[in-house]
Design an enzyme around this catalytic site. Sequence first.
Site, short mmCIF file in Angstrom:
data_model
loop_
_atom_site.label_atom_id
_atom_site.label_comp_id
_atom_site.label_asym_id
_atom_site.label_seq_id
_atom_site.Cartn_x
_atom_site.Cartn_y
_atom_site.Cartn_z
N ASP A 1 -16.55 60.34 14.89
CA ASP A 1 -16.52 61.17 15.10
C ASP A 1 -17.61 62.35 14.05
OD1 ASP A 1 -16.11 60.02 12.28
OD2 ASP A 1 -14.30 61.02 11.65
N GLU A 2 -18.54 62.38 13.84
CA GLU A 2 -19.13 62.25 13.05
C GLU A 2 -20.81 62.69 13.45
OE1 GLU A 2 -19.93 63.18 8.04
OE2 GLU A 2 -19.71 61.12 8.91
#
Length: 352
Positions: free
Chosen positions: A96-97
Site C-alpha cells: 500500500d505504499e
Amino acid sequence: MDAFYASVEQRDFPEYRGVPLVVGGMPEGRGGVVATASYEARKFGVRSAMPSKQALQLCPHAIFVKPRFAAYKEVSQKIREIFSRYTDLIEPLSLDEAYLDVTHDKLNIGSAIEIAQQIKQAIKDELNLTASAGVSINKFVAKIASDIKKPDGLTFIGPSYIEGFMENLPVEKFYGVGKVTAGKMKKQGLFTGADLKKLSEREMTDRFGKAGSFYYNIVRGIDNREVQPHRETKSMGAEDTFAYDLTTEGEMHSELEKIAKTVHERLLKYQLKGRTITLKIKYNDFRQITRSLSIPKNINDTATILNTTKKLLATTDVENSKIRLLGITLSNFLPVETKAKLKTDQLSLFEI
C-alpha cells in the site's frame, strides 16, 4: 493508501462501511494482532500492531475480520499500473505504499503536485479507494508529508520550507525513529528536530550509532537516496502469532514445520537461496529474541530450514518457555551476478 486493508474490506462488503472495522487476528483465545483498522476504529485508539484483545477492549462494538491478502495484492497491482502511467521509477515499500520519482514524467505534465492529484483521482475513480500523497524534493520529506493530512490528503513541502518543518517535527514523527529510539532521545532532552540539530554528526553517531549520521542529515532535509525500482531482496521469511501459548517442544516443532514450508514456497517463487537462517521468538510477556546460524552452502529446501531452526530453538530455554510467536527468515542470498553466472554455467552443461 488510507487504512488499505480495512478500506478494501469496506469497499467490497457494504455491511462494514461506516462502522469500526479491524483487520487482523481474532481476539478470541489468547488473541492475534491488528493488521490495520478503519478510521472509525482509530477514533477509539485502535492501531496497527496492537493486540486484538486490547483493540476489543478499546472498541467493544468493532467488527473483526481476517485479512484477504490475495485481494489486497490484486488491488495493489492495479495501483502500480496507475503509477506506471506517469513514471517507471517506482519503488514499492509494501502493498500500500511506494516512492515515485517524477523528475521526468512520462506524460510531460511538468508538476509533481499535479501528478499526485491525477494519481489520487485515478485511484478514487477506478478503484473506489483513497490515497494520501506527499510531495517534496527527497524520499524522507515526501514520506513524512504523506502522513500529514490523512485520509485523502495531499501535502507539498517545498525546498524553502524543509528545514523549518524538520525543526518543528517531534522526534517520534521522524520516519525510521521507533518507540525505543524516540524514548532514548527524549531521556536525553531531545524532543524535536531543532533539538537534534544542535548536535554535531560525531555526537549523533556516539549516541545513536550508524543511524546517527542519517538523523544528522535528515533533520537538515538532506536525503540523497535514489528511488530504486528494482531493490534487491535482502531477506525473506514468515511468522505466525498463535491463539494460545506454545509450551511444549512438540508444539513448537509442529508450528516451525508449517512456517518452514511457507518460507520454502516463497523462496521458490522468487528463485532465492540463502545461507543465513534466523529464528525469531516472542514470549508471552512480549520479550523477543532472535537466533541465527550461517551454513556453508546456499539452500531453500524445507528440511534444512526446519532442522536448522530446531537446532536454534534448542539453544533457548525451551522447557520453561511460553511462546506466542515464531518466525523464520532466510537471508545472505547469492548476489544477482553470481546467480546469473550459475545459471549460465548450468546451461552450458547441456550444450552439444
